[in-house]
Write a protein that holds these residues in place. Structure first.
Motif, short mmCIF file in Angstrom:
data_model
loop_
_atom_site.label_atom_id
_atom_site.label_comp_id
_atom_site.label_asym_id
_atom_site.label_seq_id
_atom_site.Cartn_x
_atom_site.Cartn_y
_atom_site.Cartn_z
N GLY A 1 -4.73 1.46 -4.48
CA GLY A 1 -3.90 1.28 -3.28
C GLY A 1 -3.69 2.60 -2.55
O GLY A 1 -3.79 2.68 -1.34
N SER B 1 -2.12 -2.11 -5.31
CA SER B 1 -3.34 -2.72 -4.76
C SER B 1 -3.07 -4.18 -4.37
O SER B 1 -2.27 -4.85 -5.02
CB SER B 1 -4.46 -2.67 -5.79
OG SER B 1 -4.73 -1.33 -6.09
N ARG C 1 0.83 -1.21 0.00
CA ARG C 1 0.00 0.00 0.00
C ARG C 1 0.86 1.26 0.00
O ARG C 1 0.55 2.23 -0.69
CB ARG C 1 -0.92 0.00 1.21
CG ARG C 1 -2.10 -0.95 1.04
CD ARG C 1 -2.93 -0.98 2.30
NE ARG C 1 -3.11 0.36 2.84
CZ ARG C 1 -3.40 0.61 4.12
NH1 ARG C 1 -3.50 -0.36 4.97
NH2 ARG C 1 -3.57 1.84 4.52
#
Ligand code: XBP
Length: 270
Positions: free
Chosen positions: A263, A196, A191
């Motif tokens: 993300g 993601s 992250r």
């Protein structure tokens, strides 16, 4: 559009922690006359510290019977860690660490689809080599467009270095890759790099807080128990399923600037 799949190793490809690294550490302790052993439960607590050598140093720092001198502790950690990795390799080469369910299938599906894959791990390079050579073949490196281990990325997860190096090697932007992880440190590393994540729960992280993951579930080898739901007709998590989840997550996301990935958004929300 996903342009690469990035694999974590320990806990994600195989249950290497409980049955591999922990067991190898205990054998190394015995061989070197180190007077303690790590139980399954204690090792689970130690997993909060990334890196086998660092984990052992951390454990020593809380033991009255450990050497008092910091240099002696460093030297002991070095010796134990080296032997632990040799023993670990033996465990792998005896076939005692199977790949987790659904992993081999997804690996070969991506390979056949020419989707570049990467290894992003905090473990030492030799451990990755042993595991993948055993399960794939001596040409295992050919399956991966990049392999980033602790040797190349010394700042261990949750530091995002390992992910940043992999993206750089693949010449991709964060939102073009997807990571598969099992542990909080790995999820955070991905992250923080803007990548993601899909989370597969593992022995030590059965209900790992999957904050920011666009899908999480018990195993790549089954379609039940996933959030969001996986296609119930499928017997495992396929590349097609991952693409659909990812597209869904991107579509349902609030409008964002071009440079931001799912993300990044999740990280901001957390
Ligand atoms: C897992 C780790 C590693 C292994 C042990 O990394 O934290 O430290 O437990 O390997 P990942 P070393 O989940 O990123 O694969 O002893 O080589 O550190």
């Amino acid at each position: 559009m996903i342009k690469a799949l990035l694999w974590d190793v320990d806990g994600t490809l195989a249950e290497t922690e409980r049955d591999g690294h922990r067991v190898a550490f205990n054998h190394a302790f015995e061989a070197l006359g180190v007077p303690w052993r790590w139980s399954e439960q204690h090792y689970g607590e130690l997993l909060a510290v990334a890196g086998g050598r660092e984990r052992f140093l951390h454990d020593m720092s809380r033991r009255a019977e450990a050497p008092r001198d910091a240099r002696q502790r460093e030297a002991l950690a070095e010796t134990v860690h080296r032997l632990k990795n040799q023993i670990y390799e033996g465990i792998v080469r005896r076939g005692e660490l199977p790949l987790r369910a659904g992993v081999a299938e997804l690996l070969s599906e991506c390979y056949r689809a020419h989707l570049p894959m990467g290894i992003v791990t905090t473990t030492s390079r030799g451990n990755v080599e042993a595991l993948l050579e055993w399960h794939l073949d001596s040409h295992w490196e050919g399956h991966f467009a990049t392999i980033v281990s602790a040797n190349e990325a010394p700042r261990k997860k949750p530091d995002p270095q390992v992910y940043r190096l992999a993206l750089e090697a693949l010449r991709l932007r964060p939102h073009e890759a997807v990571a598969i992880e099992d542990a909080p440190a790995g999820i955070e590393a991905a992250r923080r790099a803007g990548v993601s994540v899909i989370v597969t729960h593992s022995h030590y992280f059965p209900v790992c807080a999957a904050v920011g993951a666009f899908a999480f579930g018990p195993s790549l080898g089954r379609s039940e128990g996933w959030h969001p739901r996986a296609d119930p007709r499928a017997t495992r998590i396929t590349l097609d399923q991952i693409m659909r989840w990812y597209t869904g997550a991107t579509k349902n996301a609030p409008r964002r600037s071009k440079r931001q990935s799912p993300g990044n958004r999740a990280a901001r929300r957390a």
